[in-house]
Structures are given as structure tokens and as C-alpha cells.
Design a protein around this motif. Structure first.
Motif: not given
Length: 482
Positions: A43, A47, A176, A179-180, A183, A255, A259, A300
Motif C-alpha cells: 500500500t 501512495l 501506510t 500517508l493513507g 491521501f 491504493s 489514487l 510516498g
């Protein structure tokens, strides 16, 4: 062999210790982790803005409307993620890296082709691509020169890959979470500013745009395929194969799809410019979200390239290169980082990132698709047999079926169906509306050729799988110093 292959070594992660050795098999005593750690492994590296830009390509370059682009993205990502999940299940059985396992289908010498291609694509091509993405984000955020941003990004990436597996896994896990969250906010903000259902002049469904976008998405998602078991080989041998497949496949698919869909949406904004896509992506966002997103894009890129340099070094060693020192993998990773920096700097100075990236994604799909067809058929034909006596350097195992199939399928599929800015295949010239079917043709042709050649040439098979040793010995050009 030395004591590093003993089964009583401590089975605990050591994130701050430089991983020794190279591509030798991981013995049971050094195995650790759980299958679901692979979800974050696959994942976090997606990202980043390079993922977003695949969606941008579908709309801005190939002229698709939003929903057509999303459908193509889902198809391409699904194919690349399913294969990612399957390949990841192969790592725990022998504790071997993906391009080492590839030796059964290509032989020791023939495997130089896929290992060499992955070395160039991962350690140099992907590294340069993601470094540019991260550096441009850092430049937009700070205003510092792009070359200085690149130096900072590359330095952190090299450090992670130099230390090795446990630090990379640790970084991906926590990246993860961070950034998860960022994002997710960024993607929601984008969709609040774009009416994806409104018709846009010049954007509609086309077979060419659909197949090109699907091929690009597949090239991105499947770009991780040659690395898959590099990060599952440390898992215990009895780890759930089902859990491994779901964790790796879903991490890659979710992911990438989210995106890329955001990229397709932002490309519909009248103010968006493909010449400066990073700035265009964050333009609709409030300042705080904008700055957090730029930080996330930079991090990322680091998450992606930690894997790219690490696996690029693994592929380099899988080609049979002899390096007789204990930290050979780490030092090779350092070397690739320096070379990748030079390529990334040239890309920034050239300012042709968009077109170059589109071509790069398609080339990735062109070679990975035939390789996948061959290794899957090989695995099927070898079910129930051991590979322990085939993959060591000393075995001098030969299998011409793999190299013949890959070269023939690759050449024919590209010659007929490639749709690049620098080369269009014969079929594409005659019927440009088909877009790009190179990966589909390459996969199918390579699989069929390998099946037939395997039956004809009858390469060696190993003994019964139940007799395979716990540790496969001799899988490294210099494992006497591991």
C-alpha cells in the motif's frame, strides 16, 4: 556454508541492523512476520504522485471520460494485483527472492534476461521516476531548487534500502498509516471540486484510450510483480497462503485504484495542466491540506523507492553476479541509488516527464506480461516437485524453453501491437483504434510457447516436494560469506 543458515538464529525483526548477505535462502530460524504485513508493504509505495499520474494519463493524454478511465484503471489494476497476490505466496516455501525463483523457468543463464530487465527497470527506471515525483512535490512545497529536493529524497531512499528488509518493512507499515490518512483527505477534497459525471468536450470512451489506459495501469500495478516474494520470503513456511495472497493483492489494488481515480478526476479541471501535474493536483486544496499532500507525495516516493532499490539489488545478484563481501546487497543498493540519482536529475532538467512516464509504464507491461505467462505455466508444470536442486549457482541448470518463449513472445507482441510515441506496431498502424494489446498478446503467446517447448525440450524436474530441504543451499554467487 556458514552458520548464518542455521535454524537456531534469532527470529526477530532488526530494523536498525544492516541486512547481511544477498539472495541466499532465508532459513526457518530467521523467519518472522505475519501475512497481513504485506498489505502495508504494497500500500505505502503506491501512495505517491506517480500513481495519481496514471489516472491523469487516461484523461489528459488518451482522451477518456472519467468513468471510462476508471473502468480501464480497475481492469489493469485488478490483473496486476491478482498476479501480485499469487506470486507473493511463493516466497515462504523456499525463502527465496522472486527473480531467484524465476531460474526454474529460464535456467541459470537464461534468467539473466528477466533479472537484468528488472535490475534496470526497478533499480534505475522506477527509482528515477519516483525520485522525480517526490522531488517536484518537495520543490512546490518549499520553493527550493529541484536538484536540491532530489538530493534530499534520494539520500533517504538510499539509507532505507541500504539497511535492508526489516527497516523497509517497518517504514512501509508506519508510512501506510500516515500517508493513507493524508491521501484520503486529499482524494475526498478532489472529488468535492470535480463533477465527474458532467460531460467534458473532447473526452469520451474509445477502445484505443481504454486499452492504453488499462495497459498503463497494469504496467504500474504489475511493476511490483518481480519483487513479490522478496518481501514474503521472510514469512514462516506455514504462513497462510490465502492470507498472503489477499494482503498483497488488496494492498496493491486498493491504493492504486483510489489514487488513479483521483488523478482521472483532477485532470478534468479546466485549470489542470499536464505540464505541471503536481501543482495541478494540489491546486483545488486548502493550504493546510495542500501542504500535507505535498509532504505525503514526497514521503510516498521514498516508500516506493526503498523497495525499488532493494529489489533492484536483489535482481542484480539473481543474475549470478559474484560479489564476495558480506554486505554485497547493501553496497549494490548504494550503487543503484547513485546511478538512479543521475537519471532522475537528467529527467528533471529535460522537463519531459509526462510523455516519458507514459512510455515507461507501457514498456514495463511489455516485458512483465510474457515473463508472467512463463513463470505461471512453469509453476503449474512443476507442481508437487522440489526446486532445491535446480536454483543453486552450482547446479548449472538449463531451460531454453523460458528464454526462447520470452524473446519470441516479446518481439512478436511489440512488433505487431506496440503503441508508443517512438514506435507503433504493424497492427496498430493498420488499425489504430485498438490502442495497445501488447501485454495481453505477450502473456498469452509466451504461456502457450512455454507450455509447448517445455513438453518438447523436457528440462529437468526436481524430486518430490515432500523431500525438499528446509534450507535451499547454494543460492548465491557468494553465500559462503553470508
Amino acid at each position: 556454508m556458514t552458520a548464518t543458515l542455521s535454524t537456531d538464529a534469532p527470529a526477530a525483526p532488526k530494523p536498525l541492523s544492516v541486512e547481511p548477505g544477498g539472495i541466499e535462502a532465508i532459513p526457518p530460524g530467521r523467519r518472522h512476520g505475519s501475512p497481513w504485513q504485506l498489505f502495508s508493504t504494497w500500500t505505502a509505495p503506491n501512495l505517491e504522485f506517480a500513481t495519481v499520474f496514471v489516472g491523469v494519463i487516461g484523461v489528459a493524454f488518451f482522451g477518456l471520460d472519467f468513468w471510462s478511465a476508471v473502468l480501464a484503471i480497475v481492469v489493469g489494476n485488478a490483473l496486476g494485483s491478482v498476479t501480485q497476490g499469487i506470486l507473493s505466496t511463493w516466497g515462504p516455501r523456499e525463502g527465496l527472492a522472486q527473480l531467484v525463483l524465476s531460474r526454474t523457468a529460464f535456467g541459470l543463464r537464461g534468467n539473466i534476461l528477466p533479472a537484468g530487465l528488472n535490475t534496470v527497470m526497478a533499480g534505475l527506471g522506477w527509482f528515477a521516476t519516483n525520485s522525480v515525483s517526490g522531488a517536484l512535490a518537495l520543490t512546490v512545497l518549499t520553493g527550493m531548487p529541484a536538484w536540491l529536493s532530489l538530493v534530499i529524497i534520494v539520500a533517504v531512499q538510499i539509507l532505507l534500502s541500504f539497511v535492508g528488509h526489516d527497516l523497509v518493512q517497518w517504514f512501509e507499515r508506519y508510512a501506510t498509516y500516515v500517508l493513507g490518512a493524508i491521501f484520503l483527505i486529499a482524494v475526498v477534497t478532489i472529488f468535492l471540486h470535480v463533477n465527474v459525471s458532467a460531460p467534458v468536450k473532447g473526452h469520451s470512451f474509445s477502445v484505443a484510450g481504454f486499452t492504453l489506459t488499462a495497459a498503463a495501469a497494469f504496467g504500474y500495478a504489475a511493476g511490483w510483480n518481480p519483487y513479490a516474494s522478496d518481501y514474503s520470503r521472510y514469512l514462516p513456511k506455514d504462513a497462510s497462503r490465502r492470507a498472503i495472497a489477499w494482503a498483497a493483492g488488496l494492498g496493491d489494488f486498493i491504493s492504486c485504484t483510489v489514487l488513479m481515480a483521483a488523478g482521472a478526476a483532477v485532470a478534468l479541471l479546466p485549470s489542470f495542466s499536464a505540464a505541471d501535474p503536481t501543482a495541478g493536483f494540489v491546486a483545488p486544496m486548502p493550504i493546510v491540506i495542500r501542504d500535507l499532500t505535498l509532504v505525503a507525495i514526497a514521503i510516498g516516493a521514498i516508500a516506493a523507492n526503498a523497495l525499488n532499490i532493494y529489489s533492484g539489488a536483489m535482481s542484480f545478484l539473481a543474475a549470478g553476479v559474484k560479489l564476495n563481501f558480506r554486505l554485497r546487497r547493501a553496497i549494490v543498493a548504494l550503487g543503484f541509488g547513485v546511478l538512479g540519482f543521475a537519471i532522475a536529475l537528467a529527467a528533471i532538467l529535460n522537463a519531459q516527464f509526462g510523455e516519458w512516464y507514459e512510455n515507461f509504464l507501457l514498456v514495463i507491461a511489455y516485458w512483465i506480461a510474457p515473463w508472467l505467462g512463463i513463470v505461471f505455466v512453469d509453476r503449474l508444470l512443476r507442481r508437487g516437485t522440489s526446486i532445491a536442486e535446480l536454483v543453486p549457482d552450482s547446479a548449472r541448470y538449463r531451460n531454453a524453453a523460458g528464454i526462447i518463449s520470452m524473446v519470441v513472445a516479446g518481439v512478436i507482441s511489440v512488433w505487431l501491437f506496440s503503441n508508443q510515441s517512438f514506435y507503433a506496431g504493424l497492427v496498430v498502424k493498420a488499425a489504430p483504434a485498438i490502442g495497445d494489446l501488447t501485454p495481453v498478446v505477450g502473456f498469452a503467446l509466451a504461456a502457450l510457447l512455454y507450455w509447448g517447448l517445455f513438453r518438447m525440450l523436457r528440462p529437468a524436474l526436481g524430486g518430490p516436494l515432500e523431500n525438499e530441504p528446509d534450507v535451499v543451499v547454494g543460492v548465491d554467487a557468494a553465500d559462503d560469506v553470508a
